[in-house]
Design a protein around this motif. Sequence first.
Motif, mmCIF file in Angstrom:
data_model
loop_
_atom_site.group_PDB
_atom_site.id
_atom_site.type_symbol
_atom_site.label_atom_id
_atom_site.label_comp_id
_atom_site.label_asym_id
_atom_site.label_seq_id
_atom_site.Cartn_x
_atom_site.Cartn_y
_atom_site.Cartn_z
ATOM 1 N N ASP A 1 2.344 10.884 68.709
ATOM 2 C CA ASP A 1 2.265 9.519 68.089
ATOM 3 C C ASP A 1 2.442 8.261 69.308
ATOM 4 O O ASP A 1 1.974 7.377 68.851
ATOM 5 C CB ASP A 1 3.534 9.277 67.111
ATOM 6 N N GLU A 2 2.966 8.694 70.122
ATOM 7 C CA GLU A 2 3.351 7.437 71.103
ATOM 8 C C GLU A 2 2.139 6.803 71.707
ATOM 9 O O GLU A 2 2.091 5.492 71.675
ATOM 10 C CB GLU A 2 4.085 8.020 72.410
ATOM 11 N N TYR B 1 -0.691 6.131 70.297
ATOM 12 C CA TYR B 1 -1.089 5.603 69.067
ATOM 13 C C TYR B 1 -0.122 4.447 69.005
ATOM 14 O O TYR B 1 -0.729 3.324 68.510
ATOM 15 C CB TYR B 1 -1.248 6.524 67.858
ATOM 16 N N GLU B 2 1.013 4.605 69.004
ATOM 17 C CA GLU B 2 1.927 3.419 68.518
ATOM 18 C C GLU B 2 1.758 2.270 69.868
ATOM 19 O O GLU B 2 1.733 0.965 69.289
ATOM 20 C CB GLU B 2 3.390 4.016 68.604
ATOM 21 N N ARG B 3 1.591 2.557 70.967
ATOM 22 C CA ARG B 3 1.370 1.836 72.143
ATOM 23 C C ARG B 3 0.036 1.070 71.749
ATOM 24 O O ARG B 3 0.012 -0.270 72.045
ATOM 25 C CB ARG B 3 1.449 2.754 73.311
ATOM 26 N N GLU C 1 -1.540 0.756 69.026
ATOM 27 C CA GLU C 1 -1.491 -0.268 67.954
ATOM 28 C C GLU C 1 -0.768 -1.548 68.141
ATOM 29 O O GLU C 1 -1.364 -2.597 67.997
ATOM 30 C CB GLU C 1 -0.562 0.662 66.900
ATOM 31 N N ASP D 1 -9.137 4.579 66.653
ATOM 32 C CA ASP D 1 -7.870 5.056 66.381
ATOM 33 C C ASP D 1 -8.067 6.566 65.782
ATOM 34 O O ASP D 1 -7.088 7.137 65.264
ATOM 35 C CB ASP D 1 -7.094 4.236 65.357
#
Length: 590
Positions: free
Chosen positions: A495-496, A498-500, A502, A519
């Motif tokens: 997930d990391e 993707y979160e960054r 985002e 994404d």
Amino acid sequence: MRMTSLLVQTLRDDPAEAELVSHKLLLRAGYVRRVGPGVYSWLPLGLAVLRRVEDIIREEMTSIGAQEVLLPAMIPREIFERSGRWADYGDALFRLKDRRGVDYLLGPTHEELFTLMVKGECSSYKDFPLSLFQIQTKFRDEARPRAGVLRGREFLMKDSYSFDVDDDGLERSYRAHRDAYERIFRRLGLDYRIVSAVSGAMGGSASEEFIAPADGGEDTFVACSNCDYAANAEAVELAVVMSSDVDHPPSVVIDTPDTPTISTLVERLASLGFDRTFSAADTLKNVVVKTRPPGTDSWSLLVVGVPGDREVDMKRLGAQLEPTEVAPAEGADLEAVRGLVRGYIGPQLLAALGVRYLVDPLVTEGSSWVTGANEPGRHAIDVVRGRDFRPDGEIGAVEVRDGDRCVRCGGLLRIARGIELGHVFQLGRKYARAFGLDVTGPDGRPLTVTMGSYGIGVSRAVAAIAEQTADSSGLRWPPSVAPADVHLVVTGKGDEPYERAEALAAQLQELGLRVLFDDRVGPSAGVKFADSELLGIPVVVIAGRGLAQGTIEVRERWSGTRTDVALGEASRRIAEIVAGRPAVSGAVSG
RNA sequence: CGGGCGGUGGCGCAGUUUGGUAGCGCACCAGACUGGGGGUCUGGGGGUCGCGGGUUCAAGUCCCGCCCGCCCGACCA
């Protein structure tokens, strides 16, 4: 825009229907889709580019004081009857009937409606100058639509029209449009040439085309390798070499059996034992065509004389005779005139036969030729223009060749292919007269308005940009028209990243940048990179491998530059790169 | 309008010569692995074979007719 929800499907294989790079790539990248021959749909990314091109055009048109309007695409027949175009336009006009059987057409251009609009709204010289434009879909039933959006039967066009009360005003309006067009095409990132579109006989600057050089283009133009002379192939003028003032021997008729063509003639001449040799360029070929003035039914013959090693360019001939129609003469047309012997026509008799005779300027006054003797199997040598025949006039009819000489400077002319992007044209009073567009002048008397007509193919411009800028891995939009400023790609597991990414996307949007965010979780890094190159957005930002060291990678599609940037200053740096001011400090290029 | 080629899942194609259960790659769906250059494996869904007629026990395949598309040329503000 998020790739997971964007309506876009990239294709790995080239669609079979596409030949040109622009066509292939616009389809593969999911910008457009074909619906029928010459008819295309624009998907979100394609429409984004189309709209940006429109906006640039709109801005520049507005900046010269042109006002935007929108006229109908569907036009009653009667209006085109009045200008004569219902009949003149021929098969290229889309025609339809309403439920009562009344005829309509879909507008190919809008001179008529603009003229009528101004006639309805303006009645005094004080209302001018006036320029109006629209950006609208046009319809032409092209015999052979091709190359996708480059030449469709339905296409988006910006057309504008200027209205002035005198010729000086028209000249100024024309100039303003021409200058605006230069700014537009520069902003679109297009390489273009301005090319004369009508022969000098019609007046120098009355009509010019903007052409984007491209091998896949369908227009042929000629440009001087030495000066800035450039012309459409059918409007070109060639330098002529004046013949020296020598005394030619008297003309003699000789037997040349079975020589109805230039090549058979040259062969025969070589076998006759002359003390000089004759090449095709020494022969005068007389080509019979027929012409029909507008609004009449009867054809009359016209003979055109050109050097025997040259072909007659029917388009070029036609452009100069316009609006008179020209067509090749057929056997029956020749037989109708006693004395015309097919294959052996010479200019010596034409005046007596009452047939109009024009020569290409390459057939200069005082030049000497081998030409037909107007008898089967016989030719005449040493036939001199001005001594043995006098043409009724000159007309540039010869097909231009690479290496011909420039009229202006004598330099070598080069032939190239290109895409017609736009056309500026001093129309004059044709439509104003047809529709009675008269206004009251300063002296209280009526005055006929004079018009200019100016077009840009908007959808075609998108294809032209793609054609000129694409590389082997995909599209490569100039920043001014790209569907987004930044293409943000996430790679890696978990997930990391993707979160960054985002968070970075949000920051970039905060700074006013338009972001396409890839994404998608499924596709591998390779797939995403390949897609980013295909889609052609100028700046690609990759959040992936580098995150462990606290960096992201910035790639510039145009230059291929790759730079690692610290995450903390990423949004600021990206904004600078997008704005065209890449900072140097701390950059790691690779 | 002339010449050439073609029409088989959304896209790219094979199968038609020699009639016999419609196939491959991409894309799509589910799962697992993989995770910086179009990756691997397993399992799936999706096709009036351009249309109409004919021959045949049987037609994507053979016959007749038609339609449509692409490329080249003619034509085209």
